[in-house]
Design a protein around this motif. Structure first.
Motif, PDB file in Angstrom:
ATOM      1  N   LEU A   1       0.848  -1.173   0.000  1.00  0.00           N
ATOM      2  CA  LEU A   1       0.000   0.000   0.000  1.00  0.00           C
ATOM      3  C   LEU A   1       0.893   1.236   0.000  1.00  0.00           C
ATOM      4  O   LEU A   1       1.771   1.373   0.845  1.00  0.00           O
TER       5      LEU A   1
ATOM      6  N   ALA B   1      -6.107  -1.896   3.160  1.00  0.00           N
ATOM      7  CA  ALA B   1      -5.403  -3.125   3.514  1.00  0.00           C
ATOM      8  C   ALA B   1      -6.302  -4.341   3.344  1.00  0.00           C
ATOM      9  O   ALA B   1      -5.867  -5.387   2.842  1.00  0.00           O
TER      10      ALA B   1
ATOM     11  N   VAL C   1       3.854  -1.244   3.593  1.00  0.00           N
ATOM     12  CA  VAL C   1       3.471   0.146   3.368  1.00  0.00           C
ATOM     13  C   VAL C   1       4.677   0.958   2.925  1.00  0.00           C
ATOM     14  O   VAL C   1       5.753   0.860   3.522  1.00  0.00           O
TER      15      VAL C   1
ATOM     16  N   ALA D   1      -2.686  -0.093   8.419  1.00  0.00           N
ATOM     17  CA  ALA D   1      -2.430  -1.053   7.348  1.00  0.00           C
ATOM     18  C   ALA D   1      -1.263  -1.966   7.696  1.00  0.00           C
ATOM     19  O   ALA D   1      -1.316  -3.183   7.451  1.00  0.00           O
TER      20      ALA D   1
ATOM     21  N   VAL E   1       0.123  -5.650   5.910  1.00  0.00           N
ATOM     22  CA  VAL E   1       0.392  -5.135   4.566  1.00  0.00           C
ATOM     23  C   VAL E   1       1.693  -4.343   4.577  1.00  0.00           C
ATOM     24  O   VAL E   1       1.978  -3.619   5.528  1.00  0.00           O
TER      25      VAL E   1
END
Length: 448
Positions: free
Chosen positions: A6, A369, A29, A22, A27
């Motif tokens: 992300l 996410a 980032v 997130a 996830v």
């Protein structure tokens, strides 16, 4: 990085919270931040979540105040902004105020400590065609990116003007004139009950102050630019122009205060100062956002009793804020309708305030996410504080007159079945918060 990445543009309140949420969902980032390489008018550091206007997150009452309820919802979701604010909290009566420098440093350190967050410094000037992105560039969105958004949406950028209040060095305040007291002695401890400094004014002094305020040299706007302000952050001189008594019934109201030096004297008006750092060496002048030029500010503010010898760590100022017409552009998952791989969060979406911005970042980070992880998660329930806000900005507001909005109980759906004894405002607000807490807890279960 894996393909489950992300990208978040902007390291302010919304971007920081989105990255935190997130990352904790597993996830990867990439947080893109243009500061300090590209400076803004208002920021003074390269730290994430820097507070530029005030050091207050406003009321922390989660039963009788909508913003306090928003605090509660963010804490329940493990929010970084709220946990950092709690750690660096300053006495402020019933409000949640923080040491802004320590707060920003703490947020920055917490984000940098997460192994699945990387930071890329530099300005993002275009809207990407692939990948999953959250744009949380805030009200000071760079001109280049603003133009890219305008080209994509086919609309002119909307804007209002926001103002910053000055900050005074504590040792330059005359404590023989000024006294420490929170309005109505609000607070559970003596420190909370004395969280504000109060500068009293007689009627003659108040009238002279208003005259000086109205006559002071002020910032001019560019040709053809209309000054549209957000009502929750009006410059004091704009308030004074609306009527000579406006300030006395606003930030300078004298109610709930007793002059410790002269208890028998009732001040006609009071200027309040709130502690701005943990050391107690800095105080901001509450509600005194201004568009006066620097030289005029020093003269006018030094006419306030107790501030005759004031030394300023920062003078006030005014800057242009950008926001989108979100009711026409975003879906209920905060995605740009024309580019669903792009989400927007924070003040650029048309919410106003630190807490509201961080809350929209929290939602955008979690929803983005979840999408990357292949999980179908509904948007926040409308009966929650976050849900009421997102409903307002993505369809509940009238698009033609859309303006920035703080969270408030006017955005909530009425509570059905209130008994006769619960029709007062206090009981009604408690019913709103009870319902919201139940539904927010249920929504968070989607992420369990």
């Amino acid at each position: 990085m894996t393909d489950k990445t992300l990208h978040i543009v902007g390291g302010g309140m919304a971007g920081s919270e989105a990255a935190w949420q997130a990352a904790h969902m597993g996830v990867d980032v990439v947080l893109h931040e243009m500061r300090p390489a590209v400076e803004t008018f208002a920021h003074q550091s390269g730290d994430f979540a820097e507070m530029v206007c005030s050091n207050s997150f406003r009321s922390d009452d989660d039963e009788q105040n909508a913003v306090g309820l928003l605090h509660w919802e963010m804490r329940q979701a493990g929010g970084l902004i709220m946990s950092s604010a709690d750690k660096h909290r300053l006495p402020a009566g019933g409000a949640l105020a923080v040491d802004r420098e320590a707060f920003a440093q703490h947020v920055t350190a917490r984000l940098r400590a997460l192994p699945n967050i990387s930071v890329e410094y530099g300005e993002v000037t275009e809207l990407p065609t692939d990948g999953t992105w959250v744009f949380a560039t805030g009200p000071l969105t760079s001109p280049a990116l603003g133009e890219a958004i305008a080209r994509e949406t086919g609309t002119d950028r909307l804007a209002f003007f926001d103002a910053i209040a000055p900050i005074v060095y504590a040792d330059s305040i005359d404590m023989d004139v000024v006294w420490a007291q929170s309005r109505y002695d609000k607070g559970e401890t003596e420190e909370e009950q004395k969280a504000y400094l109060n500068c009293p004014m007689t009627k003659v002094q108040y009238e002279a102050f208003i005259d000086a305020l109205l006559a002071a040299d002020k910032t001019e706007f560019h040709d053809g630019e209309t000054a549209t302000y957000f009502d929750g952050c009006l410059p004091i001189e704009v308030m004074a122009e609306r009527g000579r008594e406006t300030l006395r019934f606003g930030p300078m109201k004298p109610v709930g205060l007793t002059n410790a030096h002269k208890p028998e004297d009732k001040p006609y008006a009071v200027v309040q100062l709130r502690r701005d750092n943990a050391l107690g060496t800095l105080f901001n002048i509450v509600g005194f956002q201004t568009k006066m030029r620097y030289g005029a500010q020093a003269d006018v503010f030094k006419s306030i009793p107790g501030l005759e010898n004031a030394s300023f760590a920062r003078l006030g100022g005014i800057h242009r804020n950008t926001f989108m017409n979100s009711p026409t552009l975003l879906d209920d998952q905060m995605r740009l309708k024309s580019r669903p791989n792009l989400r927007f969060a924070g003040q650029v979406t048309g919410v106003e305030g630190y807490v509201e911005s961080a809350a929209m970042g929290l939602l955008a980070g979690r929803l983005a996410a979840a999408e990357i992880l292949g999980r179908d998660v509904p948007t926040a329930p409308q009966n929650t504080a976050m849900g009421a806000l997102i409903h307002h900005i993505t369809g509940g507001a009238e698009a033609k007159t859309f303006q920035p909005m703080n969270v408030n109980f006017g955005l909530f759906q009425p509570v059905d079945g209130l008994k006769a004894g619960r029709r007062g405002r206090k009981d009604r607000y408690k019913a709103y918060t009870d319902r919201a807490k139940l539904e927010w807890t249920g929504w968070l279960a989607n992420f369990a």
